[in-house]
Scaffold this active site. Structure first.
Site, short mmCIF file in Angstrom:
data_model
loop_
_atom_site.label_atom_id
_atom_site.label_comp_id
_atom_site.label_asym_id
_atom_site.label_seq_id
_atom_site.Cartn_x
_atom_site.Cartn_y
_atom_site.Cartn_z
N CYS A 385 0.83 -1.21 0.00
CA CYS A 385 0.00 0.00 0.00
C CYS A 385 0.86 1.26 0.00
CB CYS A 385 -0.99 -0.05 1.15
SG CYS A 385 -2.51 0.84 0.76
N HIS A 511 -3.68 -5.16 0.55
CA HIS A 511 -3.11 -5.66 1.82
C HIS A 511 -3.12 -7.19 1.84
CE1 HIS A 511 -2.58 -1.88 3.97
NE2 HIS A 511 -3.59 -1.46 3.26
N GLU A 513 -1.55 -9.16 3.63
CA GLU A 513 -1.45 -9.73 4.99
C GLU A 513 -2.82 -10.12 5.55
OE1 GLU A 513 -1.01 -6.58 4.16
OE2 GLU A 513 -1.61 -5.18 5.73
N1 GLN Z 1 -2.10 6.65 2.63
C1 GLN Z 1 -2.19 5.90 1.43
C2 GLN Z 1 -3.53 6.04 0.74
O1 GLN Z 1 -4.49 6.47 1.35
C3 GLN Z 1 -1.89 4.44 1.70
C4 GLN Z 1 -2.87 3.79 2.61
C5 GLN Z 1 -2.37 2.51 3.18
O2 GLN Z 1 -1.18 2.25 3.17
N2 GLN Z 1 -3.24 1.70 3.75
O3 GLN Z 1 -3.66 5.72 -0.41
#
Ligand code: GLN
Length: 551
Positions: A385, A511, A513
């Site tokens: 992310c 994600h 995970e």
């Molecule tokens: N802050 C980034 C976004 O909003 C990544 C979010 C995250 O890593 N969960 O796109």
């Protein structure tokens, strides 16, 4: 199998953080392995509607489900242990209960009645439980965990509701399991049962008699102590379970089974079921406890102090370690330290680097520095992310020569916003509810490391973010060698990036995970750890050529 759904209620006493979630998950696994269908629910007594807006520093990670709901991290344990996918109905907060009741009250649904905690709040709590009973394949057993500790003001309505459930459903259909602490007092050289006695009594004052006690302690408690607790707490000695600290949480079901926890539950509900098959599970635990190899993975993030903020990532490494027969030592590195002192000082002996998700600008420059270091030194890299977004920024700056590349999340006036809002998201300013949340499909490029890892061309992964790779920069990035190895089916969203000329450099917008399971590790974590093991072995040979020949 059963005609009637049974209920197991899990409460906690004395202190928080005793592992009620893991205890409930372990019981769920054991019952599932005896052939039952299991449903978990977590009641959280806070007033937030969900943990989505809560600080992971205080609350731990926000666990996102396929349906996009943002839930408590205990749902991660439930999914990891039982493999049953959760939905928003499996996490109920006081905020949700009040939200429903107040909306109804404003609509005039209560027909002039005074709306009260008893019966209206308790009714709504019971409705949420009974709703789970009514799902398509009505579960054999619902395991409901009440967050917080007995004695907390805010958990009282939940305890009252489960007391009423006990009355309404009857003792043959409900079971109360209380997780408690038996501390060892060094100066006295003794375990103390008094806190347990008090918390069981406190439950009894509310009208709940525990049927089983899970006694958390640093060391196993003795038979004599179990008898004493049994006597004072009116729980049969056989149902006073020693739940001492274990080296891995995945050992808990094995330990519970050895003490016949699942037999006692089956007897309570009148179930005659075969013993659970735990061979694969026990083998997995054995691998965790006795790995043949050992590697170090650096994790560079903002919340380096609170490990609960990265719960699922930590667990995913345990699962991936099992698949590679390796112990994965996690080295937590603050991105601000890297910014201040340079990456070399902290990363010189790691075998792989992971940059997890995150929000806000703090530490981003340090992360970008760390990524440059591992890219140039050909150390395996996995970006999740925000970690993937930082990898794109690093690539744009240092390979595409866009020195001012950055993310629109941090600066609005940018020359090169390589990470940006999607056109249809612009103008959305409110905090909650504007993110891309939940499961989305992703198509993989044939022959990419990702496709090799997954072993298929189409996957589904969970998201929680606002920003995306800016399509205006796609051509420039790919012309300079970045591989966009995963895209949304309509091709509009970049979901995975890779670098070809590197042992393993993968960044994902989702994600992974959240989908890793102990007996079924996530393919990307598995291969990242595999690449890090290979890097470690290569490095060892380069450092000590003679020693490696002697082996
Ligand atoms: N802050 C980034 C976004 O909003 C990544 C979010 C995250 O890593 N969960 O796109």
């Amino acid at each position: 199998m059963s005609e009637k759904t049974k209920y197991i209620f899990i409460t906690g006493g004395v202190v928080s953080s005793l592992g009620k979630g893991i205890a409930g998950s372990s019981i769920g696994l054991l019952l599932q392995r005896r052939g039952l269908s299991v449903c978990h629910v977590k009641f959280d007594p806070y007033l937030n509607v969900d943990p989505g807006t809560m600080n992971p520093f205080q609350h731990g990670e926000v666990y996102v489900l396929d349906d996009g709901s943002e839930t408590d991290l205990d749902l991660g344990h439930y999914e990891r242990f039982t493999g049953v996918p959760m939905t928003q109905d499996n996490n109920v907060t006081t905020g949700q209960i009040y939200n429903t009741i107040i909306t109804r009250e404003r609509r005039g649904d209560y027909l002039g009645a005074t709306v009260q905690v008893i019966p209206h709040v308790t009714e709504e709590i019971k409705n949420r439980l009974r709703k789970l009973e009514r799902v398509d394949d009505s579960p054999d057993v619902i395991i409901a965990e009440i967050g917080g500790t007995v004695g907390d003001i805010e958990s009282l309505p939940f305890l009252e509701a489960i007391r009423q459930m006990g009355q309404e459903e009857g003792p043959n259909n409900t079971m109360f399991i209380h997780v408690t602490l038996v501390p060892y007092i060094d100066s006295a050289g003794e375990f103390k049962t008094k806190p347990t006695q008090h918390s069981v009594r406190e439950l009894r004052e509310i009208g709940i008699q525990a049927n089983m006690l899970l006694c958390r302690s640093a060391q196993p408690i003795t038979e004599g102590l179990r008898q004493k607790i049994s006597l004072f707490c009116s729980v049969p000695t056989r149902s006073v379970i020693a739940a001492e600290d274990v080296s891995t949480i995945y050992d808990v079901p094995v330990k519970f089974h050895q003490q016949e926890v699942d037999d006692i539950i089956c007897e309570h509900f009148g179930w005659e079921l075969p013993q659970p098959q735990l061979g694969d599970w026990a083998a997995m635990v054995e691998k965790i406890n006795d790995p043949k190899k050992s590697i170090k993975i650096g994790i560079c993030g903002k919340y380096v102090m609170l490990k609960d903020a990265y719960k699922s990532i930590i667990e995913s490494f345990v699962h991936a370690g099992v698949a590679n027969d390796a112990e994965v030592k996690l080295i937590w590195v603050s991105s601000e330290d890297i910014k201040q002192h340079g990456p070399e000082k902290f990363l010189y002996d790691i075998d792989g680097l992971l940059i997890p998700g995150g929000f806000g600008e703090r530490g981003v420059e340090g992360k970008i520095e760390a990524i440059r270091y591992v890219r140039e030194n050909k150390i395996p890299f996995f970006g999740i992310c925000l970690g993937m977004q930082c990898a794109v920024i690093e690539y744009a700056r240092n390979i595409c020569n866009l020195s001012e590349a950055h993310s629109y999340e941090f600066y609005r006036e940018l020359k090169h916003p390589v990470i940006h809002l999607m056109a249809d998201q612009e103008g959305v300013t409110e905090l909650g509810g504007t993110m891309r949340l939940g499961a989305y499909p992703c198509e993989l490029t044939s022959g990419s490391k990702s496709e090799v890892a997954y072993g298929k061309a189409k996957v589904s992964e969970r998201h929680r973010h606002r920003y995306e790779v800016n399509n205006a920069y796609r051509d420039m990035l790919t012309e300079h060698g970045l591989i966009l190895s995963g895209l949304s089916p309509d091709g509009r969203l970049v979901e995975i990036i890779e670098i070809g000329e590197h042992p393993w450099f993968v960044g994902v917008q989702f994600h992974p995970e959240l989908k890793s399971r102990p007996t079924n590790p996530h393919p990307l974590f598995r291969d990242f750890v595999g690449a890090s093991v290979a890097y470690h072995e290569k490095r060892t040979i380069e450092l000590e050529p003679e020693a490696s020949k002697r082996d």
